[in-house]
Design an enzyme around this catalytic site. Structure first.
Site, short mmCIF file in Angstrom:
data_model
loop_
_atom_site.label_atom_id
_atom_site.label_comp_id
_atom_site.label_asym_id
_atom_site.label_seq_id
_atom_site.Cartn_x
_atom_site.Cartn_y
_atom_site.Cartn_z
N ASP A 1 3.82 -1.25 -0.33
CA ASP A 1 3.49 -1.39 -1.77
C ASP A 1 2.50 -0.37 -2.32
O ASP A 1 2.18 -0.42 -3.51
CB ASP A 1 2.90 -2.79 -2.08
CG ASP A 1 3.94 -3.89 -2.03
OD1 ASP A 1 5.14 -3.58 -1.87
OD2 ASP A 1 3.54 -5.05 -2.15
N ASP B 1 2.10 -15.14 2.49
CA ASP B 1 1.88 -13.97 1.63
C ASP B 1 0.52 -14.01 0.95
O ASP B 1 0.08 -13.01 0.41
CB ASP B 1 2.95 -13.92 0.53
CG ASP B 1 4.34 -13.68 1.08
OD1 ASP B 1 4.48 -12.83 1.97
OD2 ASP B 1 5.29 -14.35 0.62
C1 BGC Z 1 -1.07 -9.51 5.11
C2 BGC Z 1 -1.33 -9.00 6.50
C3 BGC Z 1 -0.31 -9.55 7.44
C4 BGC Z 1 1.07 -9.25 6.93
C5 BGC Z 1 2.14 -9.85 7.80
C6 BGC Z 1 0.33 -9.22 4.68
O1 BGC Z 1 0.60 -9.83 3.48
O2 BGC Z 1 -1.99 -8.95 4.22
O3 BGC Z 1 -2.61 -9.38 6.91
O4 BGC Z 1 -0.48 -9.01 8.71
O5 BGC Z 1 1.24 -9.74 5.62
O6 BGC Z 1 2.16 -11.21 7.73
#
Ligand code: BGC
Length: 708
Positions: free
Chosen positions: A425, A644
Site C-alpha cells: 500500500d 487487519d
Molecule cells: C499488520 C502486520 C501483519 C500483517 C499480516 C498487517 O496488517 O500491520 O503487523 O504482520 O498485517 O497479518
C-alpha cells in the site's frame, strides 16, 4: 509469587512421571513429542496434546526435559518457561482443546550427542491410563517419525477440527503424478505436511484432512525429508530443485504488446492474450558467495513452497482449518524486532523461518518487506515504528533492510528462491492520499520512493531474491485518473536500479485486500444496463476495473511498454477474495435496474468497495504458479486469521508495535470513511493488525471459493 507457583506446578507435573501409572488423571489428553526434522546440529519437534475426552480442556501446562544435552532455542504457538525442564502454556487462542481436537506447538533446538532425543511430555492434562478415546482412524502414526507419548493410547481420535496427526488417515497416500507413483508415509510433523490432490487443488486429499500426510507434488520429485518415499523417478531434493528451475522456461510471462499507459479504458479481459513466451530467464549475475545462482523467470514454477509452521499450527487449531493449514503463506517482517523474532524465543525470526524452510526441504520462501518510515500513512491500523522526521530512513536502511539482506546473504540459503513482496500500500498512497500530512511527507526525501528503491537495490544484489512491488488493487488504482499517474510514479520508482542489480520480478496486487480475481457474472464493465455501463453503478463508481485479473494484465502491459523487462510477472493475493458461501450469486441478474443488476450479480459482497478491514470474505484460489498468462502466481500474502486492525476505539496498545492504532474502518459501528452513507462491514471484536482473530478465520473458511 507467580514464578514460585509456576515452579511448584512444574515440579509437581514432573513428579507425575513416576506416579502417573497408578492413578487416573482428571484429564485424559494424549501428550506426544514428535521429532519432525533434524539436521547437522539442529532439530524441530512438535508437541501435541489431544483431548480424548468428551469435555473441553480449558487451559493446559506441559513439561519436558532432555537428558542428552539438547537445548530448546525457540519455538512457536506456546509460551515456554524454564531451561530444561521446559514448561509450556497456551498463548491465548490455543488454551481450549475441544473434545477430539489437538493443540500443537513447535520446538526448535540444538541437539546433544547423537540424534534428536524424544523426551516424555508430562503435565496434569496428560493421562496415563487407557482412555475413552473414540479412535476411529487407525494407525495414524507410524514408522518413520520418532515420537513419545505420555497419553493414554497409541491410537488417536479423529476429529475434523483437529490440527494434527490424529485426524489424518495417514500413511500411504499416493499420487501418480511427477513421472512416477509416489508413496508417501507419515512425515512426522503434521503442520509441515504439504498435500496435493490432483482433482481439487492443494490441501485436501480425497475429502479427508491432509494434515499429517505429504503427497508428491506433480512438478517435482518429493524431497528426502522424513519418511516420504517415491516411486522410480524419485531423486534427491537438490536435483529436484534444479530440474524445477529449468522447467520454468515456459513460464507465465507472456506479453501482449500494444497497450499503453492510457489503456485503462480498454479494460477487462481484452488484453490478456497474445502469448509470446519470453525466454529471457536464467540469466545469472554475480552472487554474494560461491558460484552464480541461476535466476529463473518465474520462481514459483516447480518450487516446493515453504509452509509457515507458526501460522499453520494456528490454522490447524481452528474448526475446519486443517483444510488450509498445509498451504504456503507469506511471513511478514513487519518491524525490526520481527527479524530476530520475539525476545522470549516464542515464534520465529527471519533466520528461524529460513532454517525451517531448509528443514522442510522447501526451495521457495515468501516474505513481506513492511517497515517503511511513515508506514500506512493514510490509515491508522498498521502505523509503523519508523518516522521520517526521526531519522527513519537511515534506520530503515541500516537496521531493517541491512539486517534482512545480511541474513538472506548467508550462503546456506542460496538455493532457496526468495519471493519478496515490497511494502504493501505504500506507493499507491502517494497517488491518492497526499492530502494526508504523513503521506505528503512520505512523498519527499527519505520517504517511500527512496525507501523502496533502497530495498530493491539491496535485495537486487542477491540472485536468489525475486522482488514484487505492491500496487494495491483495482478498487484503488483502477480509475484512469489513478492508473496513469500510478504507472508513471511506480514505474519510475522501480526502474533503472543500477548496473549489476537484478531488476524487479514484477508486481503484486490485492495484498491483504478482498477484491476478486474475476467477477464471473460481470465480465464486461462497459455492458449497458438501463442505458448505462455497469461500471457506473454505485458499487463501482466508474472504476474501469471490476476485478484483479484484467487490472494486473493491463498493469503488466503498461509496465512492459514503459521499458521494464518483458518477463515480469504479476502476483495476486487470493487469500481472502474467494467470496463463496451461501451469499454467492449463482448467475447473472435479470434486473433492468443498474444497481440491482450489479448487486445481484457481483460476487464481491462488501457493502462498499473501499472496505478493507476484517471483511467477511472467503478463502480464494489456493496458492499456485502461473494460473494465467502474465501472472506468476496466486499467493496468500495476508495469512487468513490475522486481523487487519483493532475494532475497539478504546484500544490497548500492542506491545509488539506500539504505533498501531484504531482505524475507524475497523469499527463495525463507524461510518465508512470514504462515503458516510455506508458502514465499514468490519467484523467486531478484532485484535490489533496481525494478531490472531479466530472469528474471522472461521468466516473465511466457511466462505471459501473454490470450496475447501
Ligand atoms: C499488520 C502486520 C501483519 C500483517 C499480516 C498487517 O496488517 O500491520 O503487523 O504482520 O498485517 O497479518
Amino acid at each position: 509469587m507467580y514464578l514460585t507457583r509456576k515452579t511448584f506446578k512444574r515440579i509437581a507435573s514432573l513428579l507425575c512421571i513416576g506416579i502417573s501409572a497408578s492413578y487416573a488423571s482428571a484429564q485424559a489428553a494424549e501428550c506426544e513429542y514428535v521429532v519432525s526434522n533434524e539436521w547437522g546440529s539442529g532439530f524441530t519437534a512438535a508437541v501435541r496434546i489431544t483431548n480424548n475426552t468428551s469435555t473441553p480442556i480449558n487451559g493446559w501446562e506441559v513439561s519436558w526435559a532432555y537428558t542428552d544435552g539438547s537445548k530448546r532455542t525457540s519455538g512457536w504457538n506456546a509460551s515456554v518457561d524454564g531451561n530444561n525442564p521446559y514448561t509450556a502454556t497456551p498463548i491465548g487462542w490455543n488454551s481450549t482443546i475441544n473434545p477430539g481436537s489437538t493443540v500443537e506447538f513447535g520446538v526448535q533446538g540444538t541437539k546433544g550427542s547423537g540424534s534428536a532425543q524424544t523426551p516424555v511430555v508430562t503435565g496434569d492434562v496428560c493421562s496415563s491410563g487407557p482412555s475413552s478415546s473414540s479412535s476411529s482412524s487407525s494407525s495414524s502414526s507410524s514408522s518413520s517419525s520418532s515420537s513419545s507419548s505420555s497419553g493414554s493410547t497409541g491410537s488417536t481420535s479423529s476429529s475434523s477440527s483437529s490440527s494434527s496427526s490424529s485426524s489424518s488417515s495417514s500413511s500411504s497416500s499416493s499420487s501418480t503424478s511427477g513421472g512416477g507413483a509416489c508413496v508417501c508415509n507419515w512425515w512426522g510433523h503434521s503442520t509441515f505436511a504439504i498435500c496435493e490432490n490432483q482433482d481439487s487443488g492443494w490441501g485436501n486429499e480425497n475429502g479427508t484432512s491432509c494434515i499429517g500426510e505429504q503427497t508428491c507434488r506433480n512438478d517435482q520429485s518429493p524431497t528426502s525429508g522424513g519418511g516420504v518415499e517415491c516411486g522410480s523417478s524419485s531423486s534427491s531434493s537438490s536435483s529436484s530443485s534444479s530440474s524445477s528451475s529449468s522447467s520454468s522456461s515456459s513460464s507465465s510471462s507472456s506479453s501482449s504488446s500494444g497497450s499503453t499507459t492510457s489503456s485503462s479504458s480498454s479494460s477487462s479481459s481484452s488484453s490478456s492474450s497474445s502469448s509470446s513466451s519470453s525466454s529471457s530467464s536464467s540469466s545469472s549475475s554475480s552472487s554474494s558467495s560461491g558460484d552464480p545462482i541461476a535466476r529463473v523467470d518465474n520462481p514459483f514454477v516447480g518450487a516446493k513452497w515453504y509452509v509457515d509452521p507458526v501460522w499453520s499450527g494456528k490454522a490447524a487449531g481452528e474448526p475446519g482449518g486443517s483444510a488450509i493449514a498445509g498451504e504456503p503463506t507469506f511471513v511478514w517482517m513487519d518491524r525490526i524486532g520481527a527479524i530476530a523474532g520475539p525476545a522470549d524465543g516464542d515464534g520465529l525470526g527471519l533466520r528461524g523461518h529460513l532454517d525451517e524452510a531448509l528443514a522442510q526441504n522447501a526451495n521457495l520462501f515468501q516474505f513481506v518487506v513492511y517497515d517503511l518510515p511513515n508506514r500506512d500513512c493514510a490509515a491508522l491500523a498498521s502505523n509503523g515504528e519508523l518516522r521520517i522526521s526521526e531519522n527513519g530512513f537511515e534506520i530503515y536502511k541500516n537496521d531493517y533492510i541491512g539486517e534482512i539482506v545480511s541474513i538472506l546473504s548467508d550462503s546456506k540459503y542460496r538455493e532457496l528462491r526468495i519471493a519478496a513482496v515490497i511494502e504493501v500500500d505504500s506507493l499507491p498512497n502517494l497517488i491518492t492520499n497526499l492530502n494526508e500530512p504523513d503521506c505528503a511527507e512520505a512523498n519527499g526525501p527519505g520517504g517511500y520512493v527512496d525507501g523502496i528503491r533502497y530495498a530493491l537495490q539491496q535485495l537486487g544484489t542477491l540472485d536468489n531474491v525475486y522482488s514484487y512491488v505492491d500496487i494495491a488493487h483495482s478498487g484503488w488504482l483502477g480509475w484512469s485518473s489513478n492508473f496513469g499517474p500510478a504507472v508513471n510514479l511506480i514505474g519510475d520508482a522501480v526502474g533503472d536500479l543500477g548496473s549489476g542489480i537484478n531488476p524487479i520480478s514484477g508486481f503484486v496486487s490485492n495484498s491483504a485486500n478482498y477484491t476478486p480475481v474475476e467477477e464471473p457474472y460481470l465480465p464486461d464493465p462497459n455492458l449497458q444496463v438501463g442505458g448505462m455501463p455497469i461500471k457506473s453503478a454505485d458499487f463501482y463508481e466508474y472504476n474501469n476495473y471490476l476485478e484483479e485479473l484484467s487490472f494486473v494484465t493491463d498493469w503488466r502491459n503498461a509496465m512492459v511498454s514503459r521499458g521494464l523487462p518483458s518477463n515480469i510477472g504479476m502476483l495476486i493475493d487470493t487469500g481472502r477474495n474467494g467470496w463463496g458461501g451461501s451469499g454467492r450469486p449463482s448467475g447473472v441478474s435479470s434486473s433492468s435496474n443498474l444497481n440491482t443488476f450489479v448487486n445481484e450479480s457481483r460476487i464481491d459482497r462488501r457493502e462498499h468497495r473501499g472496505n478493507w478491514c476484517n471483511q467477511s470474505g472467503g478463502v480464494g484460489y489456493r496458492p499456485q504458479a502461473e494460473p494465467h498468462a502474465g501472472v506468476d502466481a496466486y499467493v496468500w500474502v495476508k495469512p487468513q486469521g490475522e486481523s487487519d486492525g483493532i475494532s475497539d476505539p478504546n484500544f490497548p496498545i500492542d506491545p509488539n508495535d506500539p504505533n498501531k492504532q484504531h482505524d475507524p474502518m475497523c469499527d463495525p459501528f463507524a461510518q465508512n470513511r470514504y462515503d458516510s452513507q455506508y458502514g465499514t462491514g468490519a467484523v467486531d471484536n478484532a485484535p490489533h493488525a496481525g494478531r490472531w482473530f479466530p472469528e474471522v478465520f472461521k468466516i473465511l473458511v466457511d466462505n471459501a471459493y473454490p470450496p475447501l
